[in-house]
Design a protein around this motif. Sequence first.
Motif, PDB file in Angstrom:
ATOM      1  N   VAL A 162      -6.263  -7.584 -14.736  1.00  0.00           N
ATOM      2  CA  VAL A 162      -4.940  -7.893 -14.187  1.00  0.00           C
ATOM      3  C   VAL A 162      -5.075  -7.967 -12.669  1.00  0.00           C
ATOM      4  N   ARG A 163      -4.581  -9.047 -12.087  1.00  0.00           N
ATOM      5  CA  ARG A 163      -4.668  -9.253 -10.643  1.00  0.00           C
ATOM      6  C   ARG A 163      -3.318  -8.971  -9.997  1.00  0.00           C
ATOM      7  N   ILE A 164      -3.380  -8.234  -8.873  1.00  0.00           N
ATOM      8  CA  ILE A 164      -2.166  -7.953  -8.127  1.00  0.00           C
ATOM      9  C   ILE A 164      -2.443  -8.160  -6.636  1.00  0.00           C
ATOM     10  N   VAL A 165      -1.405  -8.414  -5.898  1.00  0.00           N
ATOM     11  CA  VAL A 165      -1.495  -8.588  -4.454  1.00  0.00           C
ATOM     12  C   VAL A 165      -0.894  -7.345  -3.803  1.00  0.00           C
ATOM     13  N   VAL A 166      -1.681  -6.705  -2.949  1.00  0.00           N
ATOM     14  CA  VAL A 166      -1.241  -5.500  -2.259  1.00  0.00           C
ATOM     15  C   VAL A 166      -1.142  -5.811  -0.770  1.00  0.00           C
ATOM     16  N   VAL A 216       0.854  -1.182   0.000  1.00  0.00           N
ATOM     17  CA  VAL A 216       0.000   0.000   0.000  1.00  0.00           C
ATOM     18  C   VAL A 216       0.896   1.240   0.000  1.00  0.00           C
ATOM     19  N   GLY A 217       0.630   2.157  -0.916  1.00  0.00           N
ATOM     20  CA  GLY A 217       1.449   3.347  -1.017  1.00  0.00           C
ATOM     21  C   GLY A 217       2.646   3.214  -1.936  1.00  0.00           C
ATOM     22  N   ARG A 237      -5.450   0.551  -0.808  1.00  0.00           N
ATOM     23  CA  ARG A 237      -5.763  -0.399   0.248  1.00  0.00           C
ATOM     24  C   ARG A 237      -5.078  -1.718  -0.023  1.00  0.00           C
ATOM     25  N   GLU A 238      -5.060  -2.567   0.985  1.00  0.00           N
ATOM     26  CA  GLU A 238      -4.416  -3.865   0.834  1.00  0.00           C
ATOM     27  C   GLU A 238      -5.429  -4.903   0.361  1.00  0.00           C
ATOM     28  N   GLY A 239      -4.915  -6.045  -0.059  1.00  0.00           N
ATOM     29  CA  GLY A 239      -5.775  -7.151  -0.483  1.00  0.00           C
ATOM     30  C   GLY A 239      -5.393  -7.638  -1.868  1.00  0.00           C
ATOM     31  N   ARG A 240      -6.177  -8.588  -2.324  1.00  0.00           N
ATOM     32  CA  ARG A 240      -6.011  -9.085  -3.700  1.00  0.00           C
ATOM     33  C   ARG A 240      -6.905  -8.246  -4.599  1.00  0.00           C
TER      34      ARG A 240
END
Length: 622
Positions: free
Chosen positions: A128-132, A38-39, A105-108
């Motif tokens: 497109v999927r990313i993990v945060v 995040v950030g 924010r965090e999450g998938r």
Amino acid sequence: MRGVAHGLAVVALLLSLAGVVRAAVTVQAVVDQEEVYVGQSFTLQVQVEGSDSPGEPDISSLIDFTVEPRGGQQNSSESVSIINGRMSRVSHRGYVFNYELTSKREGRLVIPPLSVIIDKQLYQTQPVRIVVKQPEESDEFKLRQTLSKDRVYVGEPVTLTVTWYIGKDVKGFNFTLPIFSDPRFTISADDRASLTPGQDNSVRIPVPGGEIVAEKGQGVLNGEKYLTVTFSRIVTVNETGKISLPQITVSCQALSGYRQGSGRDPFSGMFPDDFFGRSRQVYRTEVVPSDQPVVEVFPLPEEGRPVDFTGLVGEYSVAVTATPTKVKIGDPITLNIQIAGPSVAGASLPSLAEGLGVNDFKVPDEMAPGEGSAVLKTFTQTIRARHAGVRQIPSLHLAYFNPDTGRYETASSPPVLLEVSEARLVTAQDAEGGMPSGPEKKELTTVKGGISYNYEGPEVLTIQAPIGSVGMDFGWYVLLGAPPGVFLLVLVGAGVVRLGRKDPVGRAARRAYGRLRTELDPLADGSETVAGYQAIGLAMREYLGAKLRRNPAALTYVDVEPDLIHAGVGPELLGRLRQVMEQCEASQYAGALSLGDVKRLRDLAVQVADDLESLLVKGVGR
């Protein structure tokens, strides 16, 4: 030669018959990282194949990210190949859009399909999927937010100080400041803690709409010493309740170790790492999160709220100065009104019409905007005294809520003493030194015998050409000259139209004198009315405004004098112009004073404009 020409013809034929292979149009989205904090910023590319002129992608669906466009570029190429005597041309056309994304924010999270219009057809990228991940604080880096008060009233400005504690070498950093785009907060500069860019201890930090100049230094946190980067801003909370400040993050490239020298390097281990300028340091990305302090915000009380309260919270003051203080009725008076306080960005000017009194002063309907810093704002306004009984500019009042006392209070400026004298109307005859106006009358002489001949002398005996032959020659001239004359008139007219469209301000300046005469000619009958004086004053202001390219609405002699002096207007002509303009202005405030001779003032205005015209055509009016 003949064989070479034949070979070239064959090649040209093959090229013309060769098939052109082009890829089908496709669009796709790619990211440079699939796992971020995040950030932390990362790059998103929208890659277009098969077209080098696509429309801009629609990025409105990227609600979980802050998006910064980073431009785009064409990605096209063309090649020719010959296989088994068959020639083909392969054309590749493409375009790449670049964006910098920062997760909120965090999450998938999923970057949804983005729409792109190409040749009037709609195409979409794949999701497109990313993990945060939520960043975690380390021993080497800390980030802290501090408020000057944690219990405030809504609209009360407080100081937010952000400090980044740095425990190891870093290079390249980026702050993410969501509070700047959060509608619950209003952010303004803190002039009391500002630095000058370029100082040895200054650091530039980009923020939405500009940049912050932060200060480098040293600090201690939890007993540990750190290098620090600190900046502050004035924050106003716009809603009530217990509110957590949005988390700030800073991503940086932090030193994580050193790269071992290559065994093939014969000088490995003989010299320091940077002896030849070759860095062996290894850096990795770190994202540092801040704390989220809570502020409790209370509503402003309804009891005792003044009707002229504009929302200022804090302790404020107001001061007024006036120039000049010795004037005649109708002379312009320039007011400088200064409002000082903890945050004056949203401060507005008190109502001058109510504060000064409409019976004593004439105040323009439009108020000038204020200028200044975050803690001091200056308003400049012109007013005019209506009668000689005005003795002072009364106190101006500014209502505010004082959070220290919990009450509404009023700041007042000291009154400014004035000396206002009667305005004597100067006539055109006064301005011309008492000389009578109008043409000198001459007596008519009666000639005995009625109408006499017009010419005398020996030339009347010269044989003249017959009238018929003269008419015939003139007719031929007209017949031969009419077509080119019409063409010339059309050409000149078109040029004048194009010139007017290209420079409308210049066109208005060129026509100003004609409009002035049109406005003043109906006043030649000498009707003595206030409207006549006002019409002369309006016509002169519009004339000078057009010539000097200024807004004529509130022009006074004081406003135009510097420009006219620069244009070469002499003192004598300036004096006559001043008499015209001041007499017209004074007529609005003179009350029962004698209005004088409108015709003489109109004639003087025309003479002044005649003299100005020759100077302004060559000077500022061109």
